[in-house]
Design an enzyme around this catalytic site. Sequence first.
Site, PDB file in Angstrom:
ATOM      1  N   PRO A   1       0.959  -1.252  -0.036  1.00 55.23           N
ATOM      2  CA  PRO A   1      -0.050  -0.035  -0.080  1.00 55.23           C
ATOM      3  C   PRO A   1       0.803   1.155   0.069  1.00 55.23           C
ATOM      4  O   PRO A   1       1.804   1.290   0.751  1.00 55.23           O
ATOM      5  CB  PRO A   1      -0.716  -0.268   1.511  1.00 55.23           C
ATOM      6  CG  PRO A   1       0.048  -1.058   2.091  1.00 55.23           C
ATOM      7  CD  PRO A   1       0.611  -2.035   1.385  1.00 55.23           C
TER       8      PRO A   1
ATOM      9  N   THR B   1       0.303   5.415  -0.154  1.00 54.72           N
ATOM     10  CA  THR B   1      -0.533   6.631  -0.120  1.00 54.72           C
ATOM     11  C   THR B   1      -0.038   7.540  -1.226  1.00 54.72           C
ATOM     12  O   THR B   1       1.313   8.065  -1.333  1.00 54.72           O
ATOM     13  CB  THR B   1      -0.530   7.343   1.034  1.00 54.72           C
ATOM     14  OG1 THR B   1      -1.246   6.429   1.879  1.00 54.72           O
ATOM     15  CG2 THR B   1      -1.292   8.653   1.017  1.00 54.72           C
TER      16      THR B   1
ATOM     17  N   HIS C   1      -4.015  -1.093   8.561  1.00 47.92           N
ATOM     18  CA  HIS C   1      -2.553  -0.328   8.768  1.00 47.92           C
ATOM     19  C   HIS C   1      -2.322  -0.340  10.127  1.00 47.92           C
ATOM     20  O   HIS C   1      -3.018   0.544  10.880  1.00 47.92           O
ATOM     21  CB  HIS C   1      -2.603   0.889   8.043  1.00 47.92           C
ATOM     22  CG  HIS C   1      -1.373   1.601   7.712  1.00 47.92           C
ATOM     23  ND1 HIS C   1      -0.476   1.296   8.625  1.00 47.92           N
ATOM     24  CD2 HIS C   1      -0.933   2.280   6.893  1.00 47.92           C
ATOM     25  CE1 HIS C   1       0.731   1.996   8.382  1.00 47.92           C
ATOM     26  NE2 HIS C   1       0.553   2.896   7.271  1.00 47.92           N
ATOM     27  N   GLY C   2      -1.678  -1.159  10.826  1.00 40.96           N
ATOM     28  CA  GLY C   2      -1.497  -1.183  12.164  1.00 40.96           C
ATOM     29  C   GLY C   2       0.010  -0.702  12.504  1.00 40.96           C
ATOM     30  O   GLY C   2       0.468  -0.968  13.570  1.00 40.96           O
TER      31      GLY C   2
ATOM     32  N   TYR D   1       0.540   5.613  13.129  1.00 41.53           N
ATOM     33  CA  TYR D   1      -1.089   5.567  12.691  1.00 41.53           C
ATOM     34  C   TYR D   1      -1.779   5.238  13.888  1.00 41.53           C
ATOM     35  O   TYR D   1      -1.465   4.701  14.966  1.00 41.53           O
ATOM     36  CB  TYR D   1      -1.310   5.348  11.308  1.00 41.53           C
ATOM     37  CG  TYR D   1      -0.691   5.968  10.470  1.00 41.53           C
ATOM     38  CD1 TYR D   1      -0.875   7.413  10.165  1.00 41.53           C
ATOM     39  CD2 TYR D   1       0.296   5.362   9.607  1.00 41.53           C
ATOM     40  CE1 TYR D   1      -0.105   8.071   9.130  1.00 41.53           C
ATOM     41  CE2 TYR D   1       0.945   5.886   8.572  1.00 41.53           C
ATOM     42  CZ  TYR D   1       0.605   7.212   8.522  1.00 41.53           C
ATOM     43  OH  TYR D   1       1.473   8.045   7.299  1.00 41.53           O
TER      44      TYR D   1
END
Length: 390
Positions: A35, A37, A195-196, A200
């Site tokens: 992933p 962004t 998303h761990g 975040y």
Amino acid sequence: MSISLSHPTPSDLAPLFEPLSIRGLTIPNRLIMAPMTRSFCPDNVPGPDVVGYYERRVEGGTGLLITEAIGTDHPASVGDTGLGEENLPLFDGQRTIDAWAKVVDAVHARGGHIVPQLWHQGPMRMPDGKAPAFSPSGLYGDPSKAAEYYIDKAQIISSAPMPVPTDEEIADVVAGFGRAARDAVAAGFDGLALHGAHGYLIDAFLWGETNRRPAPWGGDAVARTRFAVEVVKACRAAIGEDRPLIFRFSQWKQQDFRAKLAETPAELEAILGPIADAGVDLFDASVRYFNTPAFPEHGDLSLAGWAKKLTGKLTGAVGGIGLIKGKYDTDNAISEASNNLGLLLRRFEAGEFDVASVGRAILQDPQWVRKARNGEPLPAFDPASVSVLT
């Protein structure tokens, strides 16, 4: 037969191109798109350019696509990235379901597989005049410990007001993850990723520096897993029993690259165990360079290797695959190409992990997997050349 670590042949790499079943999903090879962004979703939805972006990576041979992080419907889920762009995608109702369904349909039409990564930026969110950033104890961390790449951003974020959320507000954020997971199913995605990592929100609950709450959402390392556990449970209930659920975690944080989620394998087992039991199928172990031993005093095993050994779950390696340097090892983030697939294969064949997540290299070149498979030269990474049209 001896494998060259610096110049593996296509036949050497054949194990990376064997299929893998993750719960009810079978992918054709072990190289998946990490992933990333990009902030190319105006009005929080993907357009035709994003459809084409993912189509090209299926056509390039990537075994599984994990989307850029997608926010939930919580008001503080996403905000300014700090780059002057707020074009981050969301799941917040039918318009976003319909937009992502076009991406999914295009990927499926080309024989590909795709899952969305859900996130909540938590304390790692630039102040933008909307809802204040959301952190377990209203804390960002120590901005003086941020890497030089992030130092200015850290100073801005840490000075922004972050109220301490109530237990009820936290429970609503958990429910928001569940709603986003239901939206993902409605859009036709093949599974789900969470998303761990990287400081975040989910990671902020796991990390003692940002979670100083008492029970029920804080306490010791195991107690701090409750938020992650409840999010996983909510998402598992939403996606059902057939779709896979992937969970990314990390030691390092954007607030502190030297931070550690766990100091020892035993501590890591105590943290990952409850999360695994909640319904995770694959742990995506994010490190800055995949070949780095996680606990050197306990041997050469990578973070992905430890996650697999301690939980018995499938795992994925990520960090610098196909490149010389990790993402934050140079100020300008330019990295020469490196055919380090021999090193990757050595750990893969040792059973440390089951998939390899490739980020910048596939961002740079949608044909990267095909080139790697055929033994073609691999490109360098230059962020200045990456655009929405790549």
